[in-house]
Write a protein that holds these residues in place. Structure first.
Motif, mmCIF file in Angstrom:
data_model
loop_
_atom_site.group_PDB
_atom_site.id
_atom_site.type_symbol
_atom_site.label_atom_id
_atom_site.label_comp_id
_atom_site.label_asym_id
_atom_site.label_seq_id
_atom_site.Cartn_x
_atom_site.Cartn_y
_atom_site.Cartn_z
ATOM 1 N N SER A 16 25.029 46.189 5.676
ATOM 2 C CA SER A 16 23.747 46.408 6.353
ATOM 3 C C SER A 16 22.568 46.347 5.387
ATOM 4 O O SER A 16 21.415 46.460 5.807
ATOM 5 N N LEU A 164 20.303 51.684 9.318
ATOM 6 C CA LEU A 164 20.330 50.229 9.287
ATOM 7 C C LEU A 164 21.427 49.723 10.217
ATOM 8 O O LEU A 164 22.609 49.980 9.994
ATOM 9 N N ASN A 165 21.034 49.018 11.246
ATOM 10 C CA ASN A 165 21.982 48.495 12.232
ATOM 11 C C ASN A 165 22.216 47.007 11.980
ATOM 12 O O ASN A 165 21.271 46.232 11.793
ATOM 13 N N VAL A 166 23.479 46.614 11.970
ATOM 14 C CA VAL A 166 23.832 45.229 11.656
ATOM 15 C C VAL A 166 24.945 44.779 12.595
ATOM 16 O O VAL A 166 25.731 45.598 13.091
ATOM 17 N N ASP A 167 25.013 43.486 12.878
ATOM 18 C CA ASP A 167 26.097 42.955 13.705
ATOM 19 C C ASP A 167 27.279 42.570 12.816
ATOM 20 O O ASP A 167 27.149 42.432 11.592
ATOM 21 N N THR A 170 27.101 39.220 10.628
ATOM 22 C CA THR A 170 26.232 39.334 9.452
ATOM 23 C C THR A 170 26.896 40.167 8.373
ATOM 24 O O THR A 170 26.850 39.823 7.183
ATOM 25 N N ASP A 202 15.443 53.663 13.408
ATOM 26 C CA ASP A 202 16.424 52.599 13.583
ATOM 27 C C ASP A 202 15.807 51.271 13.181
ATOM 28 O O ASP A 202 14.741 50.890 13.690
ATOM 29 N N LEU A 203 16.464 50.561 12.290
ATOM 30 C CA LEU A 203 15.981 49.269 11.827
ATOM 31 C C LEU A 203 17.041 48.194 12.036
ATOM 32 O O LEU A 203 18.244 48.462 11.918
ATOM 33 N N ASP A 204 16.582 47.004 12.365
ATOM 34 C CA ASP A 204 17.466 45.862 12.522
ATOM 35 C C ASP A 204 17.703 45.249 11.151
ATOM 36 O O ASP A 204 16.818 44.604 10.575
ATOM 37 N N THR A 206 19.315 42.786 10.267
ATOM 38 C CA THR A 206 19.400 41.334 10.194
ATOM 39 C C THR A 206 18.023 40.705 9.984
ATOM 40 O O THR A 206 17.926 39.503 9.746
ATOM 41 N N GLU A 207 16.972 41.511 10.062
ATOM 42 C CA GLU A 207 15.631 41.009 9.785
ATOM 43 C C GLU A 207 15.491 40.727 8.287
ATOM 44 O O GLU A 207 16.290 41.224 7.486
ATOM 45 N N VAL A 212 12.360 44.851 6.595
ATOM 46 C CA VAL A 212 13.094 46.117 6.684
ATOM 47 C C VAL A 212 12.519 47.134 5.699
ATOM 48 O O VAL A 212 12.269 48.297 6.061
#
Length: 238
Positions: A16, A164-167, A170, A202-204, A206-207, A212
């Motif tokens: 992440s 930190l949120n991630v798929d 990624t 909460d942050l994406d 993948t940006e 970030v």
């Protein structure tokens, strides 16, 4: 009495961007105040990957360790020796946490990578042992003691949690040496952890990294400003 410094917790699954984001935030925070960086994880994943790279028996040993820990988390049934290892590793985290508290009570701001929680058992910084009637009395006692220690650590709520949120894709691309199943579980666990009601950003993940980091800095700046304002408020001597 020296007022404690603010605690900023950076959390997220492997892949992440915690290391990149954390390094940038630490340098930025240190521009106007003393800040200590504290890694509060057990770092067992690093050990597992090191074991897997050993010649001949490494991969087999790693698979055996994974199977044992997964069985302990899913079924709750754990034999004494694996339970003791899990408990010892949790105590390693407790020691790190106590060191962090000591620094924090000296008035230092703290930036942490990972933060213990008691809501979701398992690899995302929760208790490793679960209760099961199939376990021996000794293992049950270890599980009870471990959960109590995690509850104690979680009672110290961070001033801000940057999540930190991630798929999965990624995370795998960033951490190709990590186990897919482990990454998948951690990614699923991250949004469920509330850290005792602490403020969460909460942050994406993948940006772009700069985006970030910029968002995280803005949230931290608010926390630091409030903290500094509270230190300047006169105390009532009534």
């Amino acid at each position: 009495m020296t007022p404690r410094g603010p605690i900023i917790a950076l959390v997220g699954a492997d892949g992440s961007g915690k290391t990149t984001t954390g390094s940038a935030l630490l340098s930025w925070m240190r521009q106007d105040r003393p800040v200590e960086f504290c890694h509060l994880g057990k770092q067992t994943g690093n050990w597992g990957r090191a074991i897997a790279r050993l010649p001949l028996m490494g991969s087999r040993m790693d698979r055996r360790i994974v199977q044992t820990t997964d069985k302990a988390r899913t079924s709750g049934k754990t034999r004494f020796f694996p339970a003791l290892i899990i408990f010892i590793l949790s105590m390693r985290r407790v020691i790190r946490f106590r060191r962090m508290l000591k620094l924090n009570r000296q008035g230092l701001a703290i930036l942490t990578d990972r933060y213990p929680q008691v809501v979701v058992p398992g690899p995302m910084d929760g208790p490793g042992l679960v209760f099961s009637e199939e376990n021996s009395g000794v293992v049950q006692a270890l599980a009870c003691l471990e959960r109590g220690l995690y509850a104690w650590m979680a009672s110290y709520r961070p001033d801000l949690v940057i999540r930190l949120n991630v798929d999965l894709q990624t995370a795998i691309a960033r951490k190709p040496d990590h186990r897919r199943a482990s990454l998948e579980r951690k990614i699923a666990d991250v949004p469920q952890i509330d850290f005792g009601g602490a403020p969460i950003l909460d942050l994406d993940a993948t940006e772009p990294s700069a985006t970030v980091i910029s968002k995280a800095e803005a949230a931290i700046a608010d926390v630091l400003q409030r903290h500094d304002s509270q230190k300047l408020e006169p105390s009532c001597s009534c």
